[in-house]
Design a protein around this motif. Structure first.
Motif, short mmCIF file in Angstrom:
data_model
loop_
_atom_site.label_atom_id
_atom_site.label_comp_id
_atom_site.label_asym_id
_atom_site.label_seq_id
_atom_site.Cartn_x
_atom_site.Cartn_y
_atom_site.Cartn_z
N ASP A 109 24.58 -12.17 6.04
CA ASP A 109 24.70 -12.04 4.59
C ASP A 109 25.02 -13.40 3.96
OD1 ASP A 109 24.74 -10.85 2.11
OD2 ASP A 109 26.71 -9.91 2.37
N ARG A 110 25.99 -14.13 4.52
CA ARG A 110 26.35 -15.45 3.98
C ARG A 110 25.21 -16.45 4.17
NH1 ARG A 110 30.26 -17.73 6.93
NH2 ARG A 110 30.43 -15.99 8.34
N LEU A 111 24.50 -16.35 5.28
CA LEU A 111 23.37 -17.25 5.54
C LEU A 111 22.29 -17.08 4.48
CD1 LEU A 111 21.87 -19.21 7.57
CD2 LEU A 111 20.89 -17.13 8.55
N VAL A 112 21.92 -15.83 4.20
CA VAL A 112 20.81 -15.55 3.29
C VAL A 112 21.21 -15.77 1.82
CG1 VAL A 112 19.33 -13.69 2.44
CG2 VAL A 112 19.67 -14.00 4.89
N THR A 113 22.41 -15.36 1.44
CA THR A 113 22.77 -15.40 0.02
C THR A 113 23.45 -16.70 -0.42
OG1 THR A 113 24.87 -14.28 0.45
CG2 THR A 113 22.99 -12.91 -0.17
N ARG A 123 12.26 -24.56 0.73
CA ARG A 123 11.01 -23.89 0.39
C ARG A 123 10.80 -22.62 1.21
NH1 ARG A 123 9.56 -29.35 0.31
NH2 ARG A 123 8.96 -30.07 -1.76
N GLY A 124 11.83 -22.14 1.82
CA GLY A 124 11.72 -20.94 2.63
C GLY A 124 11.87 -21.27 4.11
N MET A 182 15.64 -12.26 4.03
CA MET A 182 15.41 -13.57 4.64
C MET A 182 14.24 -14.22 3.91
SD MET A 182 16.37 -15.74 6.98
CE MET A 182 17.31 -14.89 8.21
N PRO A 183 14.44 -15.41 3.35
CA PRO A 183 13.39 -16.04 2.52
C PRO A 183 12.32 -16.74 3.37
CG PRO A 183 15.36 -17.40 2.53
CD PRO A 183 15.68 -16.18 3.34
#
Length: 186
Positions: A109-113, A123-124, A182-183
């Protein structure tokens, strides 16, 4: 019935409430146990050449990784001596930590947000799967995590993040991680 003191990570609750149903529908699973889920997250910092010159660098990497993970990191040591790299057997070279359960969901959660949006020129994430449903990515600077105080950092480390899932294929694992926001770049 859960009481008010029971803590369930936001991402785990979202998985149980929404994502499992979406994946069952998307891949038409007959049984709820077939739905892929997160198994573990392994974080690794390789101090490399800096650790060869100064053994305290591996300890510093382990301390930073402990702050990021919220769980004590283990110092990794060389398995063999390599004269060309000036590495001796059992010399500390980095740190790693394996997260499972609630800490794993909190970290993802912390990684993604928080962490990935703080990466410069982001850029993803390039989809990098191993063929068995496991995802690996690298982060060039560990200082993107809010637990690290930028003013107290003596060295900026790169780190590896390996997300292990129970998915049988890469397509299932990618769908699972996409539902976790996940971007991916493509």
């Amino acid at each position: 019935m859960l009481d008010a003191t029971t803590y369930i990570p936001r991402l785990r609750q979202d998985y149980q409430d929404r994502i499992r149903g979406l994946l069952m529908e998307e891949f038409s699973y007959k049984n709820g146990m077939q739905v892929p889920r997160l198994d573990k997250v392994v974080l690794n910092i390789g101090a490399g050449a800096e650790a060869v010159k100064d053994s305290k660098k591996a300890r510093s990497a382990a301390d930073d990784l402990t702050k990021i993970a919220g769980q004590r990191a283990v110092i990794t040591k060389a398995k063999k001596s390599i004269a060309g790299f000036r590495v001796r057997e059992d010399m500390p070279l980095g740190a790693k930590v394996t997260l499972r359960g609630d800490r794993m969901y909190d970290f993802v959660d912390r990684l993604v947000t928080i962490a990935l949006p703080r990466v410069r020129d982001f850029r993803g994430v390039k989809p990098s799967f191993d063929g068995r449903g496991n995802f690996a990515m690298g982060i060039k600077e560990h200082i993107v995590f809010p637990e690290i105080n930028f003013d107290q950092v003596d060295e900026v480390w790169g780190m590896d993040v390996i997300i292990t899932t129970t998915a049988a294929t890469d397509a299932e694992a990618k769908a699972l991680l996409k539902h976790f926001n996940m971007p991916f770049s493509s």
